[in-house]
Design an enzyme around this catalytic site. Structure first.
Site, mmCIF file in Angstrom:
data_model
loop_
_atom_site.group_PDB
_atom_site.id
_atom_site.type_symbol
_atom_site.label_atom_id
_atom_site.label_comp_id
_atom_site.label_asym_id
_atom_site.label_seq_id
_atom_site.Cartn_x
_atom_site.Cartn_y
_atom_site.Cartn_z
ATOM 1 N N ALA A 31 0.819 -1.216 0.000
ATOM 2 C CA ALA A 31 0.000 0.000 0.000
ATOM 3 C C ALA A 31 0.852 1.266 0.000
ATOM 4 C CB ALA A 31 -0.948 -0.015 1.192
ATOM 5 N N THR A 32 2.019 1.222 0.620
ATOM 6 C CA THR A 32 2.873 2.420 0.629
ATOM 7 C C THR A 32 3.234 2.816 -0.795
ATOM 8 O OG1 THR A 32 3.763 1.895 2.807
ATOM 9 C CG2 THR A 32 5.104 3.333 1.413
ATOM 10 N N CYS A 67 3.764 2.249 12.048
ATOM 11 C CA CYS A 67 4.670 3.129 11.289
ATOM 12 C C CYS A 67 5.036 4.383 12.079
ATOM 13 C CB CYS A 67 4.045 3.557 9.970
ATOM 14 S SG CYS A 67 2.704 2.555 9.438
ATOM 15 N N GLN A 113 -7.020 -0.894 4.862
ATOM 16 C CA GLN A 113 -7.667 -1.506 6.033
ATOM 17 C C GLN A 113 -9.076 -2.031 5.726
ATOM 18 O OE1 GLN A 113 -6.246 -2.219 8.872
ATOM 19 N NE2 GLN A 113 -4.396 -0.966 8.803
ATOM 20 N N ASN A 155 -6.681 3.596 9.827
ATOM 21 C CA ASN A 155 -5.906 2.529 10.464
ATOM 22 C C ASN A 155 -5.721 2.718 11.964
ATOM 23 O OD1 ASN A 155 -4.236 4.679 9.157
ATOM 24 N ND2 ASN A 155 -2.672 3.779 10.462
ATOM 25 N N HIS A 190 -0.714 -7.946 3.212
ATOM 26 C CA HIS A 190 -0.395 -8.441 4.563
ATOM 27 C C HIS A 190 -1.417 -8.038 5.624
ATOM 28 C CE1 HIS A 190 1.458 -4.849 6.636
ATOM 29 N NE2 HIS A 190 1.573 -4.435 5.402
ATOM 30 N N THR A 247 10.327 -7.131 -13.013
ATOM 31 C CA THR A 247 9.871 -8.510 -13.235
ATOM 32 C C THR A 247 8.731 -8.862 -12.292
ATOM 33 O OG1 THR A 247 12.104 -9.084 -13.909
ATOM 34 C CG2 THR A 247 10.655 -10.914 -13.319
ATOM 35 N N SER A 274 -3.442 -3.906 0.041
ATOM 36 C CA SER A 274 -2.216 -4.534 0.539
ATOM 37 C C SER A 274 -2.522 -5.962 0.967
ATOM 38 C CB SER A 274 -1.713 -3.724 1.734
ATOM 39 O OG SER A 274 -0.528 -4.286 2.245
HETATM 40 N N1 PMP Z 1 -2.436 2.744 4.365
HETATM 41 C C1 PMP Z 1 -3.018 2.315 5.486
HETATM 42 C C2 PMP Z 1 -4.372 2.862 5.841
HETATM 43 C C3 PMP Z 1 -2.382 1.375 6.293
HETATM 44 O O1 PMP Z 1 -2.968 0.962 7.414
HETATM 45 C C4 PMP Z 1 -1.118 0.882 5.907
HETATM 46 C C5 PMP Z 1 -0.374 -0.108 6.788
HETATM 47 N N2 PMP Z 1 -0.091 0.397 8.073
HETATM 48 C C6 PMP Z 1 -0.536 1.360 4.728
HETATM 49 C C7 PMP Z 1 -1.224 2.284 3.969
HETATM 50 C C8 PMP Z 1 0.813 0.865 4.254
HETATM 51 O O2 PMP Z 1 0.695 -0.473 3.880
HETATM 52 P P1 PMP Z 1 1.938 -1.381 3.458
HETATM 53 O O3 PMP Z 1 2.516 -1.900 4.724
HETATM 54 O O4 PMP Z 1 1.344 -2.455 2.589
HETATM 55 O O5 PMP Z 1 2.879 -0.532 2.696
#
Ligand code: PMP
Length: 367
Positions: free
Chosen positions: A65-66, A313, A168, A138, A190, A226, A188
């Site tokens: 997601a980042t 984070c 989320q 989040n 994970h 890739t 995302s």
């Molecule tokens: N956006 C939100 C709302 C999240 O909760 C998170 C994960 N904390 C992220 C982005 C970033 O996700 P990723 O770890 O997959 O980069």
């Protein structure tokens, strides 16, 4: 020692890894193995497209997601942006960088975590190019009515792009991207028991996105590099487990969250920050007034109960995201985030609260 893991908004336990060794081939190779690998990737995109209401050609796999949020914000027409003050750093960060360089940015206040629809409507003008919002916050679980917001955005300026960070909500809430007028959608793996380092961005056909990296022609050159068919198939496995039981999982999370909220009400000066009617059942944010969140977190961790004060984070600091929620005085500093997954149980909730009761008493010098 057993443990209770209530930090599923930070990340979830991955399902068993999926490995099909024949799919290690480079999907851009034109021999049989390569073709099989590419077909596997396309099949995963087709599966996903059907689940979230878009075309498979609009799905771009990324490292999570980042990266997706960065592509959406930095790669789109970002001359004039509207966002809220309580965004995840992967949205807030690139927007801040653009603001310092070239873009106009309107930051909307959030009260109790919610944006004010009238303020959003007032902020949109004919110059607005990008509106970036989060579906489920989040930190608090506060959930915006994305369909209503999408309708409102397009009514006020059909050309403005609507980006939604769905990290989320993906796999937890049913969504149809087209019906919600979403142009850019982040997800995302994970957060739904998939592997870290895998996610994606849905880019509506017709939306022009400049790549952040230059390389080969993989994924239309928008996200070169890739591709990984094995990772895509592992992701599909996580998606199936989430989407096939989406309602059941949601109900289970709601049972956990509601049980937790009811039991927490027995603890003096414990306040629920999350508006339970309008938030994701997967996240519950509560404050234990007078006790610093970090101190309580450490006390719980020593007992094998793993929670968060806010987003992982943000490390140990109270995050800007949580502060921007504008909860009443003293709540953000003493906030704890409990976040659930389908593997948690009501017994874990009960045990967690009974441990909490003891630790809160101790920290308040009452025992
Ligand atoms: N956006 C939100 C709302 C999240 O909760 C998170 C994960 N904390 C992220 C982005 C970033 O996700 P990723 O770890 O997959 O980069």
């Amino acid at each position: 020692m057993g443990y209770i893991y209530f930090d599923n908004a930070a990340t979830t336990k991955p399902l068993d890894n999926f490995l099909d060794n024949k799919l290690y081939s480079n999907p851009s190779s034109v021999h049989e193995f390569g073709i099989n690998a590419m077909e596997a990737i396309v099949s995963v995109k087709k599966y996903l497209a059907e689940k979230i209401g878009c075309s498979h050609e609009e799905i771009y796999f990324t490292s999570g997601a980042t990266e997706s949020n960065n592509i959406a914000v930095l790669g789109s027409n970002n001359k004039s942006i509207i966002t809220t003050k309580n965004q995840h750093p992967s949205v807030a960060g690139p927007i801040k960088a653009l603001h310092q360089k070239k873009s106009t940015v309107k930051y909307l206040d959030v009260l109790g975590g919610f944006l004010n629809i009238r303020e959003l409507e007032y902020a949109i003008d004919q110059d607005t190019t990008l509106i970036s919002l989060t579906h489920v916050n989040n930190e608090s679980g506060i959930t915006e009515d994305i369909k209503k917001l999408g309708f409102l955005i397009k009514k006020n300026n059909p050309r403005a792009l609507f980006h939604v960070d769905g990290a989320q909500s993906f796999g937890k809430f049913e969504i149809n991207l087209k019906a919600c007028n979403i142009d850019l959608f982040t997800f995302s793996a994970h957060k739904i028991h998939g592997n870290k380092g895998f996610g994606g961005l849905v880019i509506n056909k017709g939306v022009n996105i400049k790549p952040l990296f230059y390389g080969g022609q993989q994924q239309n050159g928008i996200r070169p590099g890739t591709e990984d068919a094995m990772a895509a198939l592992a992701f599909k496995k996580a998606c199936s487990a989430a989407f096939d039981n989406i309602q059941k999982n949601y109900q289970h999370a709601a049972t956990l969250r509601d049980t937790m909220a009811a039991l927490l009400s027995e603890i003096p000066d414990c306040v629920i920050n999350t508006d339970l009617e309008n938030s994701s059942p997967y996240i519950l944010n509560a404050s234990f007034l007078g006790i610093k969140g970090e101190i309580l977190l450490n006390a719980l961790s020593e007992k094998g109960v793993y929670v968060a004060t806010g987003a992982a984070c943000s490390g140990r600091q109270v995050s800007n995201n949580l502060i921007a929620h504008n909860f009443p005085e003293g709540h953000a500093e003493s906030a704890i985030r409990f976040s659930f997954s389908r593997y948690n149980t009501v017994q874990e909730v009960e045990l967690c609260v009974s441990i909490l009761k003891g630790e809160v008493k101790k920290l308040r010098g009452e025992s």
